[in-house]
Design an enzyme around this catalytic site. Structure first.
Site, PDB file in Angstrom:
ATOM      1  N   GLY A   1     -61.325  25.898 -37.428  1.00 22.98           N
ATOM      2  CA  GLY A   1     -60.222  26.338 -36.592  1.00 22.98           C
ATOM      3  C   GLY A   1     -60.344  25.829 -35.173  1.00 22.98           C
ATOM      4  CG  PHE A   2     -63.657  24.964 -31.627  1.00 20.51           C
ATOM      5  CD1 PHE A   2     -63.745  25.950 -30.665  1.00 20.51           C
ATOM      6  CD2 PHE A   2     -63.933  23.663 -31.256  1.00 20.51           C
ATOM      7  CE1 PHE A   2     -64.096  25.643 -29.357  1.00 20.51           C
ATOM      8  CE2 PHE A   2     -64.286  23.347 -29.956  1.00 20.51           C
ATOM      9  CZ  PHE A   2     -64.368  24.348 -29.012  1.00 20.51           C
TER      10      PHE A   2
ATOM     11  CE  LYS B   1     -67.835  24.503 -33.786  1.00 20.21           C
ATOM     12  NZ  LYS B   1     -67.912  25.996 -33.786  1.00 20.21           N
TER      13      LYS B   1
ATOM     14  CG  ASP C   1     -64.038  34.214 -38.226  1.00 19.35           C
ATOM     15  OD1 ASP C   1     -63.538  34.729 -39.244  1.00 19.35           O
ATOM     16  OD2 ASP C   1     -63.774  33.051 -37.866  1.00 19.35           O
TER      17      ASP C   1
ATOM     18  N   GLY D   1     -66.936  17.877 -40.816  1.00 16.51           N
ATOM     19  CA  GLY D   1     -66.258  19.145 -41.057  1.00 16.51           C
ATOM     20  C   GLY D   1     -65.037  19.303 -40.183  1.00 16.51           C
TER      21      GLY D   1
END
Length: 488
Positions: A190-191, A208, A306, A187
């Site tokens: 935005g991070f 992540k 969010d 994936g």
């Protein structure tokens, strides 16, 4: 000697190879072939048959003569040689040597500037000081903008948090993800990118990786760790730990086999999953339970800010879990709002928050209502084409016409519980009320979706027309765009 000065030398050659002069006055070294190319660069003869005794008027008397010479390659040579005499045995023993016994040169002679462009020591020192000042100024600006020392700042920020999470080394993460192999990428948010990994104990993880070097990205990193490490709930994604090492900022989560709700519902066709109505209904209830925990049940009352289909992850049994707490805010006082910088995703933001920065937990309720409609309709509310009408407006319009069933995702065909679908749509419309005070609490939403409480048929405020609602959405988009530009 001044370390900035240039060294000059005077060298007098009174020996060396024999130099011969031919009958034409040409000089060449003795080992050159006559008539061939001379290795000896021709010099200028300034004296011939010079008798120093006669010129000085006696012996042991100094004589001074000035000669002007063009100096090239930083070298000047003075050569003394004799065309005939120079031995003591030929033709008869006697004294035929040179009459000059020594040459004295003042070592403190003035040094001419090279091409008139040489700089003084003071000028060089001044330049060095200016360069050092410029470097220090640039470093100061970078530090002020947060480009330097950010990792240390993050470390200090984390020390002040009561973290309930583990720590991983970069070596562990690289081994788990095969050095961030693109084949393991699952994936992109935005991070930053997200990679699938396998720890040495057999635990499958999702890593992540912070890709942004901005100060904003660092704040979100710290915020996410601080928020989610203190939260434990079946419908919130679990954080195993983090890694802050070198230039890497990494978050390690539990692995969610079915990726995000967004990809399952309206991602590329090869990634879409066949979600029947019972599964979709279970997902709706799970998200509502997670938000009810954040708003009402947790020791820390949190506004996520969010909520969207991308930030809802699905495990192997399609249980939903809320993720991405980088924008989350603490709701520290009841019955009040937070005035804050606007951040979020267009299409999911409550009007009062998008336009005025007026933030309460009811902003999350609004976003949840949008996600409910997406689950029923099977279409994203934030990536619609220009001529398409957002799901919220469609739902209000179709409800007014008594055609709510026309909203249902065609992929469900007729295999759904009509009563549950109608209740879900009504809850979504209730949650997306233009007036924040009219939106239900998330605990009430859970009871309604579970069938433990009846939802009153919601009718939009007659003072808010469809066109006005669309205008508010457009204004919200402009405000978010401006906010994002200010951050960049």
């Amino acid at each position: 000697m001044d370390c900035f000065s240039v060294n000059y030398f005077l060298r007098i050659n009174c020996g060396g190879k024999e130099v011969k002069v031919d009958d034409k006055g040409t000089t060449y070294e003795a080992d050159d072939e006559p008539g061939g190319p001379s290795k000896f660069v021709q010099r200028t003869r300034v004296l011939k048959d010079f008798n120093i005794e006669n010129e000085a008027g006696g012996v042991n008397k100094a004589i001074f003569r000035n000669f002007t010479a063009a100096v090239t390659a930083n070298t000047v040579e003075i050569r003394l040689y004799w065309a005939g005499k120079g031995t003591t045995g030929i033709p008869d023993r006697g004294v035929y040597g040179p009459l000059i016994s020594a040459i004295s040169v003042d070592a403190d002679f003035p040094v001419p500037s090279e091409n008139g462009n040489s700089m003084s020591t003071g000028a060089i020192v001044g330049i060095i000081i200016a360069v050092l000042f410029t470097i220090l100024l640039i470093l100061g600006i970078l530090w002020w903008k947060g480009c330097l020392g950010s990792k240390d700042t993050i470390g200090q920020d984390l020390k002040g948090l009561d973290l309930h999470t583990g720590s991983f080394s970069l070596r562990q993460i690289k081994a788990a993800t095969n050095n961030f192999d693109p084949a393991n990428k699952i994936g992109e948010g935005g991070f930053g990118p997200v990679y699938k990994g396998l720890l040495s104990d057999g635990t499958t993880i999702a890593v992540k990786q912070l890709s942004s070097k901005s100060k904003q990205g660092n704040r979100e990193f710290v915020n996410e760790i601080g928020m989610i490490s203190a939260l434990q709930h079946p419908h919130l994604v679990k954080l195993h730990g983090c890694c802050i090492e070198g230039n890497q900022l990494l978050l390690v989560y539990e692995y969610m086999e079915n990726n995000s709700l967004a990809r399952a519902l309206f991602g590329p066709k090869e990634y879409q999953l066949k979600l029947d109505w019972p599964t979709r209904h279970k997902i709706c209830i799970g998200i509502a339970r997670g938000l009810a925990y954040l708003h009402e049940e947790s020791r820390l009352k949190i506004v996520h800010r969010d909520i969207k289909a991308t930030n809802v992850l699905l495990d192997k049994n399609f249980n939903p879990k809320i993720s991405d707490f980088g924008l989350a805010k603490l709701d520290e006082e009841d019955n009040t709002h937070i005035s804050t910088r606007i951040a979020g995703t267009f299409g999911y933001m409550a009007p009062e928050y998008a336009m005025r920065g007026y933030l309460t937990d009811k902003a999350d309720v609004y976003s949840f209502g949008v996600v409910l409609l997406e689950i029923v309709v099977g279409r994203s509310n934030s990536s619609i084409r220009p001529k398409e009408i957002p799901s919220i407006f469609l739902a209000n319009s179709f409800k007014a016409k008594g055609k709510l069933m026309e909203l249902v995702d065609p992929r469900l065909e007729s295999n759904f519980n009509k009563k549950e679908v109608i209740a879900t749509i009504n809850v979504a419309l209730h949650c997306t009320n233009a007036e924040a005070a009219e939106r239900p609490s998330m605990s009430a939403v859970v009871r309604i979706l579970e069938g433990r409480e009846h939802v009153q048929g919601f009718v939009p405020d007659s003072s808010v027309s469809l066109d006005e609602m669309r205008t508010k959405e457009i204004m919200s988009q402009d405000q978010v765009t401006k906010s994002n530009d200010d951050q960049s």
